[in-house]
Scaffold this motif. Structure first.
Motif, short mmCIF file in Angstrom:
data_model
loop_
_atom_site.label_atom_id
_atom_site.label_comp_id
_atom_site.label_asym_id
_atom_site.label_seq_id
_atom_site.Cartn_x
_atom_site.Cartn_y
_atom_site.Cartn_z
N ASP A 49 -2.30 4.01 1.69
CA ASP A 49 -2.91 2.78 2.17
C ASP A 49 -1.97 1.64 1.76
O ASP A 49 -1.82 1.35 0.57
N GLN A 51 -2.21 -1.54 2.81
CA GLN A 51 -2.81 -2.83 3.15
C GLN A 51 -2.46 -3.92 2.14
O GLN A 51 -2.24 -5.07 2.49
N GLY A 74 -1.73 6.48 6.00
CA GLY A 74 -3.15 6.58 6.32
C GLY A 74 -3.63 5.75 7.48
O GLY A 74 -4.84 5.69 7.74
N LEU A 75 -2.74 5.12 8.23
CA LEU A 75 -3.12 4.27 9.34
C LEU A 75 -3.24 5.10 10.63
O LEU A 75 -2.35 5.90 10.93
N TRP A 86 -7.56 2.27 8.24
CA TRP A 86 -6.96 3.08 7.18
C TRP A 86 -7.90 4.22 6.83
O TRP A 86 -9.12 4.01 6.75
N SER A 88 -8.45 5.42 4.09
CA SER A 88 -9.11 5.12 2.83
C SER A 88 -10.33 4.23 3.02
O SER A 88 -11.13 4.06 2.10
N SER A 90 -10.00 0.91 4.08
CA SER A 90 -9.59 -0.49 4.07
C SER A 90 -9.60 -1.07 5.48
O SER A 90 -9.33 -0.36 6.45
#
Length: 405
Positions: A49, A51, A74-75, A86, A88, A90
């Motif tokens: 992630d 971000q 993770g995008l 994401w 995760s 986010s």
């Protein structure tokens, strides 16, 4: 017969860096995006992630994990929101340090570099690539299978009730082990067909099968050297399944051909396939059960015999032959660190193991094997991933010779 050069590179499995309180790790093993997500959640926190990675120092540190080879992060394009997210959880905002590629259904993000600044890339989520995980001590480990992200629009799963058992077919493609994890978390297990011994059960199951193999719970147990059901409920196999020969690293896919009955085929367990789960209310979910052993500890010097997928059998007066290259589904291969001949063989790089791999393929008449080399290499690579486990290796096409026997 095709003579292929194999170079096995025993490299460090990952590179690490720390940024924004998180530890990032690049893993060179090639997986699909979902396979990489499962690995990162099982061994770390999640796929990377980025971000919060916006400061010049963080971006500079991130560069050391990038190469010209793209690696998953993770995008991904989430079809539920029709935009980027994401894995995760986010909320995505466009980074200042990279131009954003075009994303659409079935596309996931990668990270690579051609300059001193990392760049975002985009690729099909089913492509095989290295990946970057991250660890965050403030976050707990997630269930590797939660949630199953919507990479492409998915229809409702096909479902059939047979006795007390409910069978559901999912067209989302996963490896056999990933499909097992999903089925155990949300249902009971991958489909166990032991109780479907009569004509009625066979015909009912046919309503959720198609011409694409879907994983069921039957696999070759590397420990017992025999076929087993992942449910652990027994070892019987209905005779109508007409099970072919299996070997280490092969799992069962169920498919139909035209109007014929469903039949089992042997497929490399690391292939991405749809899958069929079953639910038994008397058993419930089984996510805490031990995982099956698909392969033993590998060695770089191996001889592995794989059985090609058989042609579809005739039933009644009709006959059917699978149109895809079934003879190349699982090639017979011999790998050795001591090549038989150095003719037409490139010199190995210093410090790296090197060997010759030969594989037998049956190809249509008048077909130029050179034009099919990418397909051959891809299929051999899938088998070697099962055989060599986490060992790093590279395949290089050397040439071919025709077996005139």
């Amino acid at each position: 017969m095709l003579a292929l050069g194999l170079q096995a590179c025993l490299c460090l499995a990952a590179l690490q860096l720390a940024s924004s309180g998180k530890t990032f790790q690049r893993v060179e093993e090639e997986r699909s995006w979902l396979g990489a997500l499962q690995y990162c959640r099982q061994h770390h926190t999640d796929l990377a992630d980025l971000q919060s990675v916006n400061s010049p120092s963080a971006i500079s540190s991130l560069y050391f994990l990038t190469r010209s080879t793209e690696a998953w992060i993770g995008l991904f394009f989430d079809v539920r929101i029709h935009g980027l997210g994401w894995s995760s959880g986010s909320v995505f905002t466009t980074p200042k340090w990279s131009v954003l590629p075009v994303f659409k259904e079935g596309i996931c993000a990668t990270l690579y570099s051609v300059t001193v600044v990392p760049s975002l890339g985009a690729a099909s989520c089913t492509a095989q690539k290295p990946f970057i995980c991250y660890d965050d001590p403030a976050e707990v480990h997630r269930d590797p299978m939660e949630p199953i992200f919507s990479l492409t629009p998915s229809p409702e799963p096909a479902e059939v009730q047979i006795g007390r058992l409910t069978f559901r077919r999912f067209d989302h493609r996963m490896t056999w082990m990933a499909a097992l994890g999903y089925c155990r978390s949300h249902h009971t297990d991958l489909a166990d067909l032991q109780t479907l011994t009569d004509q009625g059960g066979k015909e009912a199951l046919k309503s959720i099968t198609s011409e694409t193999e879907a994983w069921i719970g039957l696999y070759f147990d590397a420990a017992s050297r025999s076929l087993s059901w992942s449910s652990g409920l027994g070892a019987s196999i209905p005779t109508w399944l007409q099970v072919p020969k299996f070997g280490v690293g092969l799992c069962a896919g169920l498919r139909t051909y035209v109007n014929y009955s469903p039949r089992v085929y042997s497929v490399v367990c690391s292939s991405l396939q749809p899958f069929i789960c079953f639910y038994d209310p008397s058993i419930g979910h089984r996510q805490s059960e031990a995982l099956p052993l698909l392969v033993n500890t590998p060695s770089l010097e191996v001889t592995t015999g794989m059985t090609p997928q058989p042609a579809v059998p005739s039933e009644g007066t009709g006959t059917g032959v699978r149109e895809t290259a079934t003879a190349t589904q699982a090639p017979h291969m011999s790998v050795s660190n001591h090549p038989e001949s150095e003719e037409h063989t490139p010199a190995p790089e210093s410090g790296k193991l090197f060997g010759i791999l030969k594989a037998d393929f049956i190809v249509p008449a008048l077909t130029d094997p050179e034009e099919m080399k990418d397909q051959f290499l891809s299929e051999i690579q899938e088998v070697l991933k099962v055989t060599l486990g986490h060992e790093q290796f590279r395949l290089k096409w050397v040439g071919f010779e025709v077996n005139k026997k």
